[in-house]
Write an enzyme that holds these catalytic residues in place. Structure first.
Site, PDB file in Angstrom:
ATOM      1  N   ASP A  13       0.820  -1.221   0.000  1.00 53.83           N
ATOM      2  CA  ASP A  13       0.000   0.000   0.000  1.00 53.83           C
ATOM      3  C   ASP A  13       0.852   1.268   0.000  1.00 53.83           C
ATOM      4  O   ASP A  13       0.428   2.302   0.520  1.00 53.83           O
ATOM      5  CB  ASP A  13      -0.945   0.027   1.214  1.00 53.83           C
ATOM      6  CG  ASP A  13      -1.779  -1.232   1.326  1.00 53.83           C
ATOM      7  OD1 ASP A  13      -2.421  -1.591   0.320  1.00 53.83           O
ATOM      8  OD2 ASP A  13      -1.790  -1.854   2.397  1.00 53.83           O
ATOM      9  N   GLY A  17       1.187   1.655  -7.526  1.00 56.19           N
ATOM     10  CA  GLY A  17       0.389   1.761  -8.744  1.00 56.19           C
ATOM     11  C   GLY A  17       0.538   3.098  -9.427  1.00 56.19           C
ATOM     12  O   GLY A  17       0.647   3.185 -10.651  1.00 56.19           O
ATOM     13  N   HIS A  41      -4.365  -2.598  -6.127  1.00 54.91           N
ATOM     14  CA  HIS A  41      -3.795  -1.290  -6.424  1.00 54.91           C
ATOM     15  C   HIS A  41      -4.867  -0.454  -7.109  1.00 54.91           C
ATOM     16  O   HIS A  41      -5.691  -0.961  -7.864  1.00 54.91           O
ATOM     17  CB  HIS A  41      -2.530  -1.389  -7.287  1.00 54.91           C
ATOM     18  CG  HIS A  41      -2.676  -2.246  -8.506  1.00 54.91           C
ATOM     19  ND1 HIS A  41      -2.493  -3.618  -8.478  1.00 54.91           N
ATOM     20  CD2 HIS A  41      -2.987  -1.948  -9.784  1.00 54.91           C
ATOM     21  CE1 HIS A  41      -2.678  -4.115  -9.689  1.00 54.91           C
ATOM     22  NE2 HIS A  41      -2.988  -3.120 -10.506  1.00 54.91           N
ATOM     23  N   ARG A 144       3.950 -29.582  -6.291  1.00 55.13           N
ATOM     24  CA  ARG A 144       3.966 -30.050  -7.681  1.00 55.13           C
ATOM     25  C   ARG A 144       2.667 -30.729  -8.101  1.00 55.13           C
ATOM     26  O   ARG A 144       2.660 -31.631  -8.946  1.00 55.13           O
ATOM     27  CB  ARG A 144       5.175 -30.969  -7.931  1.00 55.13           C
ATOM     28  CG  ARG A 144       6.495 -30.245  -7.843  1.00 55.13           C
ATOM     29  CD  ARG A 144       7.655 -31.161  -7.626  1.00 55.13           C
ATOM     30  NE  ARG A 144       7.593 -31.788  -6.312  1.00 55.13           N
ATOM     31  CZ  ARG A 144       8.523 -32.612  -5.827  1.00 55.13           C
ATOM     32  NH1 ARG A 144       9.579 -32.905  -6.555  1.00 55.13           N
ATOM     33  NH2 ARG A 144       8.397 -33.146  -4.631  1.00 55.13           N
TER      34      ARG A 144
END
Length: 431
Positions: A13, A17, A41, A144
């Site tokens: 935060d 972005g 974002h 896996r």
């Protein structure tokens, strides 16, 4: 050829972005390399605020390639919702590409996440997960048995793998949660449909990245969350299940570390955190409340009030070393206007004396008392300023102190939420 990584330098935060959007205007390729839809974002498109969780911020640059890399885990339902939302406000998503090696989140991952958090809560060990199934999806990857994007394009293989996974989850999930799952037939049909819709997006993105680097293109790697949530380097166990650090860009996108030229750490002028875990400089008082309200500090995904603290120089020095930061971007400098005094943590007082490093021990962190250096504040409104020279002297000194502590130059800072409120001091794309 320029590869630049943007990472969060705190607990997420930090405003990555906005910075990625800013740098992305000059990028030919933008890559999201870790995490899933647990990390949000915010972007502003045509005065509308959008909260994206999977699609990289670079989607707003129509002439660039936008990649979701192999290090991510993808919930197709969330991804398709985001594509629809972006298309709805006029954003073309044809330049979005999804790694064929990225792992896929299934409903059983979400239920497993809920069960694990429920069990931890009984023992008072709640982590604060977003219950998006991210951790269990990464668990399957490491065991896996995970299902990858490439598997969505092969119906027979997909059904076989879903059937195997359902057998495994039946042994794990409590009956009340197991009964919430769709049948094998329903689940397979749903994910075959996802594959049909997403097939034109799915490709070998590592090859695509290397092709562009070899053509001297600019590639921007955007990390989700923050360094202090890294599974290896964060405040374990209150962390995410992936590597949002700079090293994660290499493994999460499929490139060599020598390709990376710049590592840009994004931080706030203070510190915020969502969820549980130690937070040495936290301010559970008027200071924290004031910053939270001024800066609207509530989680993009969770909407939870963020915890607020003074700038932690010990943490930032650690982050700069773990990531090999070449540049810093300090966001929210304007939020600190009006404080008579500002504090920066320069060390921790522990039972063993004063330390200048960030300890691995959760217990030691919780018992640490921050040692502060007090700096004079400023009253001026910074939001309309357009140059570094306009800043009041005390604001300049605050940025200089951050540089001094971290050993990393502040190459940009922001004095408001808009792209135009970012003041750049150094070129973060130079070869």
């Amino acid at each position: 050829m320029t590869a630049t990584v943007v990472i969060g330098s705190q607990w997420g935060d930090e405003g990555k972005g906005k910075i990625i959007d800013f740098l992305g205007q000059s990028a030919d390729v933008t890559v999201r390399y870790s995490g899933g839809d647990n990390a949000g974002h915010s972007l502003v498109v045509n005065d509308q605020k959008l909260a994206l969780r999977l699609i990289p911020s670079g989607i707003l640059a129509p002439n660039s390639i936008c990649i979701i890399g192999n290090g991510t885990v993808i919930n197709p339902a969330t991804l398709l919702d985001e594509i629809k939302e972006l298309n709805g406000v006029g954003v073309n998503t044809d330049h979005l590409k999804i790694s064929d090696r990225a792992h896929i989140v299934f409903p059983y991952h979400i239920l497993q996440d809920q069960q694990q958090e429920r069990d931890r809560s009984k023992n008072g060990e709640k982590i604060g997960t977003t219950n998006k199934g991210i951790g269990p999806a990464y668990m399957d990857k490491m065991q896996r048995i995970g299902i990858r994007a490439i598997d969505l394009l092969d119906n027979e293989t997909l059904e076989e793998k879903i059937a195997f996974n359902l057998e495994q989850k039946k042994r794990i999930l409590d009956e009340d949660l197991w009964n919430q799952l769709p049948s094998l037939k329903e689940l397979t049909a749903q994910y075959i449909e996802y594959g049909e819709i997403l097939k034109d997006y799915i490709t070998d993105t590592s090859y695509l990245i290397h092709t562009n680097l070899n053509d001297n293109k600019r590639v921007l790697f955007e990390g989700a969350q923050g360094t202090m949530l890294d599974i290896d380097h964060g405040t374990y166990p209150f962390v995410t299940s992936s590597n949002p650090t700079a090293g994660g860009a290499a493994t999460g996108a499929g490139i060599g570390v020598t390709k990376i030229k710049h590592v840009i750490g994004v931080c706030k002028s203070y510190v915020s955190r969502v969820g549980e875990g130690p937070f040495p400089t936290e301010q559970i008082n008027e200071v924290g409340d004031r910053i939270r309200e001024i800066a609207h500090e509530y989680g993009t995904v969770t909407k939870r009030p963020r915890r607020i603290g003074w700038f932690d120089g010990v943490l930032m020095k650690y982050v700069s070393e773990v990531n090999g930061l070449t540049d810093l971007v300090v966001n929210c400098l304007d939020v600190l206007s009006g404080f008579k005094e500002l504090k920066i943590c320069t060390g921790y007082q522990t039972d063993h004396g004063v330390i200048k490093y960030y300890p691995a021990s959760e217990k030691e962190l919780k018992n640490s008392t921050p040692i502060y250096e007090t700096l004079p504040g400023w009253d001026e409104d910074l939001t309309q300023m357009t140059t570094y020279e306009e800043l009041p002297a005390n604001a300049k000194n605050y940025l200089k102190k951050i540089e001094e502590i971290t050993g990393v130059p502040v190459s940009a800072f922001s004095i408001g939420p808009d792209r135009e409120q970012t003041i750049v001091l150094n070129d973060m794309w130079s070869d």
